[in-house]
Design a protein around this motif. Structure first.
Motif, PDB file in Angstrom:
ATOM      1  N   LEU A 124       0.838  -1.202   0.000  1.00 23.44           N
ATOM      2  CA  LEU A 124       0.000   0.000   0.000  1.00 23.44           C
ATOM      3  C   LEU A 124       0.875   1.255   0.000  1.00 23.44           C
ATOM      4  CD1 LEU A 124      -2.919   1.179   0.389  1.00 23.44           C
ATOM      5  CD2 LEU A 124      -2.553   1.003   2.849  1.00 23.44           C
ATOM      6  N   SER A 131       0.357   7.660   5.389  1.00 24.21           N
ATOM      7  CA  SER A 131      -0.938   7.894   6.033  1.00 24.21           C
ATOM      8  C   SER A 131      -2.049   8.259   5.063  1.00 24.21           C
ATOM      9  CB  SER A 131      -0.804   9.009   7.076  1.00 24.21           C
ATOM     10  OG  SER A 131       0.057   8.603   8.114  1.00 24.21           O
ATOM     11  N   VAL A 133      -3.686   7.585   2.222  1.00 28.61           N
ATOM     12  CA  VAL A 133      -3.823   6.512   1.237  1.00 28.61           C
ATOM     13  C   VAL A 133      -4.428   7.011  -0.082  1.00 28.61           C
ATOM     14  CG1 VAL A 133      -5.018   4.328   0.797  1.00 28.61           C
ATOM     15  CG2 VAL A 133      -4.002   4.760   3.027  1.00 28.61           C
ATOM     16  N   LYS A 179     -12.395   6.758  -4.927  1.00 28.44           N
ATOM     17  CA  LYS A 179     -13.318   6.059  -5.845  1.00 28.44           C
ATOM     18  C   LYS A 179     -12.606   5.521  -7.086  1.00 28.44           C
ATOM     19  CE  LYS A 179     -17.227   7.342  -3.643  1.00 28.44           C
ATOM     20  NZ  LYS A 179     -17.145   6.647  -2.392  1.00 28.44           N
ATOM     21  N   LYS A 237     -10.839  -1.803   4.852  1.00 29.29           N
ATOM     22  CA  LYS A 237     -11.426  -2.924   5.597  1.00 29.29           C
ATOM     23  C   LYS A 237     -10.343  -3.944   5.971  1.00 29.29           C
ATOM     24  CE  LYS A 237     -15.328  -5.844   6.261  1.00 29.29           C
ATOM     25  NZ  LYS A 237     -16.658  -6.279   5.908  1.00 29.29           N
ATOM     26  N   LEU A 239      -7.325  -3.200   6.771  1.00 28.73           N
ATOM     27  CA  LEU A 239      -6.639  -2.649   7.947  1.00 28.73           C
ATOM     28  C   LEU A 239      -7.511  -2.784   9.200  1.00 28.73           C
ATOM     29  CD1 LEU A 239      -4.993   0.431   6.209  1.00 28.73           C
ATOM     30  CD2 LEU A 239      -3.786  -1.533   7.162  1.00 28.73           C
ATOM     31  N   ARG A 243      -5.303  -4.707  11.970  1.00 30.41           N
ATOM     32  CA  ARG A 243      -4.612  -3.909  13.002  1.00 30.41           C
ATOM     33  C   ARG A 243      -4.530  -4.622  14.352  1.00 30.41           C
ATOM     34  NH1 ARG A 243      -6.933   1.719  10.527  1.00 30.41           N
ATOM     35  NH2 ARG A 243      -5.089   2.173   9.269  1.00 30.41           N
ATOM     36  N   ILE A 321     -14.957  -0.569  13.979  1.00 31.73           N
ATOM     37  CA  ILE A 321     -13.777   0.129  13.447  1.00 31.73           C
ATOM     38  C   ILE A 321     -13.019   0.797  14.606  1.00 31.73           C
ATOM     39  CG2 ILE A 321     -13.070   2.107  12.022  1.00 31.73           C
ATOM     40  CD1 ILE A 321     -15.367   1.350  10.080  1.00 31.73           C
ATOM     41  N   TYR A 370       3.610   1.381  12.093  1.00 29.27           N
ATOM     42  CA  TYR A 370       3.027   0.730  10.903  1.00 29.27           C
ATOM     43  C   TYR A 370       1.562   0.319  11.081  1.00 29.27           C
ATOM     44  CZ  TYR A 370       5.008  -3.942  12.449  1.00 29.27           C
ATOM     45  OH  TYR A 370       5.373  -5.063  13.091  1.00 29.27           O
ATOM     46  N   GLU A 371       0.981  -0.056   9.937  1.00 29.67           N
ATOM     47  CA  GLU A 371      -0.473  -0.312   9.826  1.00 29.67           C
ATOM     48  C   GLU A 371      -1.305   0.873  10.337  1.00 29.67           C
ATOM     49  OE1 GLU A 371      -2.237  -4.096  10.076  1.00 29.67           O
ATOM     50  OE2 GLU A 371      -0.335  -5.105   9.716  1.00 29.67           O
TER      51      GLU A 371
HETATM   52  N1  COS Z   1     -14.143   1.030   5.860  1.00 29.22           N
HETATM   53  C1  COS Z   1     -14.906   1.309   4.788  1.00 29.22           C
HETATM   54  N2  COS Z   1     -14.975   2.548   4.233  1.00 29.22           N
HETATM   55  C2  COS Z   1     -14.238   3.523   4.816  1.00 29.22           C
HETATM   56  C3  COS Z   1     -13.424   3.285   5.940  1.00 29.22           C
HETATM   57  C4  COS Z   1     -13.398   1.975   6.473  1.00 29.22           C
HETATM   58  N3  COS Z   1     -12.647   1.670   7.535  1.00 29.22           N
HETATM   59  N4  COS Z   1     -12.820   4.442   6.294  1.00 29.22           N
HETATM   60  C5  COS Z   1     -13.245   5.365   5.432  1.00 29.22           C
HETATM   61  N5  COS Z   1     -14.113   4.823   4.538  1.00 29.22           N
HETATM   62  C6  COS Z   1     -14.848   5.520   3.470  1.00 29.22           C
HETATM   63  C7  COS Z   1     -15.521   6.769   4.032  1.00 29.22           C
HETATM   64  O1  COS Z   1     -16.807   6.487   4.560  1.00 29.22           O
HETATM   65  C8  COS Z   1     -15.633   7.634   2.795  1.00 29.22           C
HETATM   66  O2  COS Z   1     -16.693   7.141   1.998  1.00 29.22           O
HETATM   67  P1  COS Z   1     -17.721   8.139   1.264  1.00 29.22           P
HETATM   68  O3  COS Z   1     -16.872   8.940   0.310  1.00 29.22           O
HETATM   69  O4  COS Z   1     -18.672   7.219   0.587  1.00 29.22           O
HETATM   70  O5  COS Z   1     -18.322   8.987   2.351  1.00 29.22           O
HETATM   71  C9  COS Z   1     -14.320   7.311   2.055  1.00 29.22           C
HETATM   72  O6  COS Z   1     -13.924   6.000   2.493  1.00 29.22           O
HETATM   73  C10 COS Z   1     -13.228   8.302   2.367  1.00 29.22           C
HETATM   74  O7  COS Z   1     -13.071   8.358   3.782  1.00 29.22           O
HETATM   75  P2  COS Z   1     -12.184   9.475   4.493  1.00 29.22           P
HETATM   76  O8  COS Z   1     -12.568  10.826   3.935  1.00 29.22           O
HETATM   77  O9  COS Z   1     -12.262   9.270   5.966  1.00 29.22           O
HETATM   78  O10 COS Z   1     -10.731   9.104   3.931  1.00 29.22           O
HETATM   79  P3  COS Z   1      -9.335   9.851   4.140  1.00 29.22           P
HETATM   80  O11 COS Z   1      -8.695   9.975   2.820  1.00 29.22           O
HETATM   81  O12 COS Z   1      -9.496  11.079   4.983  1.00 29.22           O
HETATM   82  O13 COS Z   1      -8.463   8.757   4.933  1.00 29.22           O
HETATM   83  C11 COS Z   1      -7.738   7.476   6.853  1.00 29.22           C
HETATM   84  C12 COS Z   1      -8.900   8.087   6.056  1.00 29.22           C
HETATM   85  C13 COS Z   1      -6.783   8.526   7.397  1.00 29.22           C
HETATM   86  C14 COS Z   1      -8.370   6.716   7.996  1.00 29.22           C
HETATM   87  C15 COS Z   1      -6.990   6.476   5.937  1.00 29.22           C
HETATM   88  O14 COS Z   1      -6.318   7.135   4.900  1.00 29.22           O
HETATM   89  C16 COS Z   1      -6.002   5.623   6.696  1.00 29.22           C
HETATM   90  O15 COS Z   1      -6.364   4.633   7.340  1.00 29.22           O
HETATM   91  N6  COS Z   1      -4.662   5.942   6.630  1.00 29.22           N
HETATM   92  C17 COS Z   1      -3.641   5.143   7.246  1.00 29.22           C
HETATM   93  C18 COS Z   1      -3.163   4.121   6.297  1.00 29.22           C
HETATM   94  C19 COS Z   1      -2.283   3.100   6.911  1.00 29.22           C
HETATM   95  O16 COS Z   1      -2.661   2.423   7.834  1.00 29.22           O
HETATM   96  N7  COS Z   1      -1.073   2.970   6.344  1.00 29.22           N
HETATM   97  C20 COS Z   1      -0.156   1.977   6.747  1.00 29.22           C
HETATM   98  C21 COS Z   1      -0.067   0.992   5.637  1.00 29.22           C
HETATM   99  S1  COS Z   1       0.206  -0.643   6.128  1.00 29.22           S
HETATM  100  S2  COS Z   1       1.971  -0.697   6.923  1.00 29.22           S
END
Ligand code: COS
Length: 385
Positions: A124, A131, A133, A179, A237, A239, A243, A321, A370-371
């Motif tokens: 990813l 962060s 994504v 999207k 999903k 993650l 996590r 979540i 991480y994650e």
């Molecule tokens: N499950 C399903 N859908 C989700 C979701 C989840 N857990 N979290 C967000 N969504 C949906 C939202 O509902 C929104 O949908 P709609 O557009 O239909 O309303 C869409 O996805 C965008 O959500 P949001 O605006 O919250 O997204 P962001 O771009 O602000 O990002 C975070 C949200 C910060 C939570 C996300 O980018 C994240 O988890 N980042 C960390 C990534 C990570 O863990 N990296 C490490 C990699 S592995 S070592």
């Protein structure tokens, strides 16, 4: 609903605890120093069926559930967080297929991963930052029966040793990451797929962390998961489900460091008595124990809730979540707090490589990163209220 571990889970815990003490702990310091991926540990986990604990039985797994996997990761990480990382990374790399794969994709990939005959990785993160994504730039363009993949992924656990990699890329940049992204299963040996830089890390030194490069890499169109535009939802999903396993690694590190410093404090004498009899030390140990037990309860509850839910693309509730992020975050913060104090209890001996607690401290740090950093977990937690 039963509160507490089942007989099977207790048996699993005790069996893995014994295996970890006898076969994992003895080489842990040497593997850390060498900083190389350990195929020996892969073999040990494979022989003992520890890769497939949370895989469905129909795909060759034990079907024992997420809590069982958590127990395995915790027990392995008590003695060696790099070995504890192996089933965590296998679960992470495979979850996109479990959640979003069609029956043919599941049939093709899952059984070898459940058996540990093959390894998986989750691709990813990109260099621009892990962060955000939706802002990632790797591209996949449809050409005939393939998607041509271009981009570079960074900090990919087991990326160089994995046989299958689940890769996130933009398929429709105009729609943006939320999207317009998709996930592909890319197999080792695919033309244009290569391994770049190997990271030399502070901790979890015998787990592999590499850069993955995709240059005009043709991925069969049949390897896309759940169709175009599903990438962000699949990865989020994934993650949510994965996590807690990082939480288990962190909990194991904390519990291992606590156990070592507790035993040390019982034996080390200063001012005429064991240092555990000094309140300054015993209160530290009490706080360590308090945090570890609180972390364990939160984590086990989270795993118990998640393992009852279907592994598909239906939306998780905000409460679930939240639990996932809370458990990862609290366990990781506990691991940092406890390992810093464990070093303090051992004093100078805590700071030298002859004793394992400095390794626990170094290993703990990554679990806050991480994650999803622990700052991101706090963002997720607050987004659920
Ligand atoms: N499950 C399903 N859908 C989700 C979701 C989840 N857990 N979290 C967000 N969504 C949906 C939202 O509902 C929104 O949908 P709609 O557009 O239909 O309303 C869409 O996805 C965008 O959500 P949001 O605006 O919250 O997204 P962001 O771009 O602000 O990002 C975070 C949200 C910060 C939570 C996300 O980018 C994240 O988890 N980042 C960390 C990534 C990570 O863990 N990296 C490490 C990699 S592995 S070592």
């Amino acid at each position: 609903m039963q509160y507490g571990l089942t007989e099977e889970q207790i048996l699993l815990r005790d069996t893995v605890r014994k295996l970890a003490k006898e076969k994992v702990e003895p080489g842990a310091a040497a593997r850390d120093q060498k900083g190389e991926f350990s195929w020996e540990m892969v073999g040990l986990l494979r022989e003992n069926g520890l890769f497939g604990v949370d895989f469905p039985e129909e795909h060759g797994g034990a079907g024992a559930g997420l809590l069982a996997l958590i127990i395995v990761c915790e027990e392995l990480s008590k003695v060696d967080a790099s070995t504890g990382m192996l089933p965590v990374a296998q679960e992470l790399g495979t979850l996109p297929i479990l959640l979003a794969g069609n029956p043919d994709q599941k049939k093709k990939f899952l059984s070898a991963l459940a058996a540990g005959e093959k390894l998986s990785a989750f691709a990813l993160t990109e260099a621009s930052g892990g962060s955000d994504v939706a802002a990632f730039r790797s591209r996949a363009v449809k050409k005939g029966d393939s998607y041509v993949l271009n981009g570079t992924k960074t900090f990919i656990t087991n990326g160089g040793v994995a046989d299958t990699v689940t890769v996130y890329a933009l398929t429709d940049p105009a729609k943006g990451g939320h999207k317009g992204s998709s996930v592909f299963v890319v197999e080792k040996g695919t033309k244009g797929f290569s391994v770049g830089k190997h990271e030399d890390k502070l901790g979890i030194r015998s787990s592999e962390t590499v850069e993955l490069i995709f240059e005009d890499c043709p991925v069969p169109a049949e390897n896309i998961l759940a169709g175009e535009g599903m990438g962000f939802a699949i990865m989020m999903k994934t993650l949510d489900f994965s996590r807690p396993a990082v939480g288990a690694q962190a909990l194991g590190i904390a519990a291992g460091a606590f156990e070592y410093s507790l035993n040390y404090a019982k034996e080390r004498v200063a001012f005429g008595k064991p240092i555990i009899a000094q309140q300054g030390v015993s209160f530290k140990l009490a706080d360590m124990a308090l945090n570890i037990e609180a972390a364990r309860q939160l984590l086990y509850k989270t795993a118990s809730v998640l393992q009852e839910l279907p592994k598909d693309m239906s939306r998780l509730s905000p409460e679930t979540i939240r639990l996932s992020s809370m458990s990862k975050c609290f366990c990781a913060d506990t691991a940092m707090r406890v390992t810093v104090e464990a070093v303090q209890v051992l004093g100078g001996y805590g700071y030298v490589k002859e004793y394992p607690v400095e390794r626990y401290l170094r290993d703990a740090k990554i679990t806050q990163i991480y994650e999803g950093t622990n700052e991101i977990q706090r963002v997720v937690i607050m987004s659920t209220y």
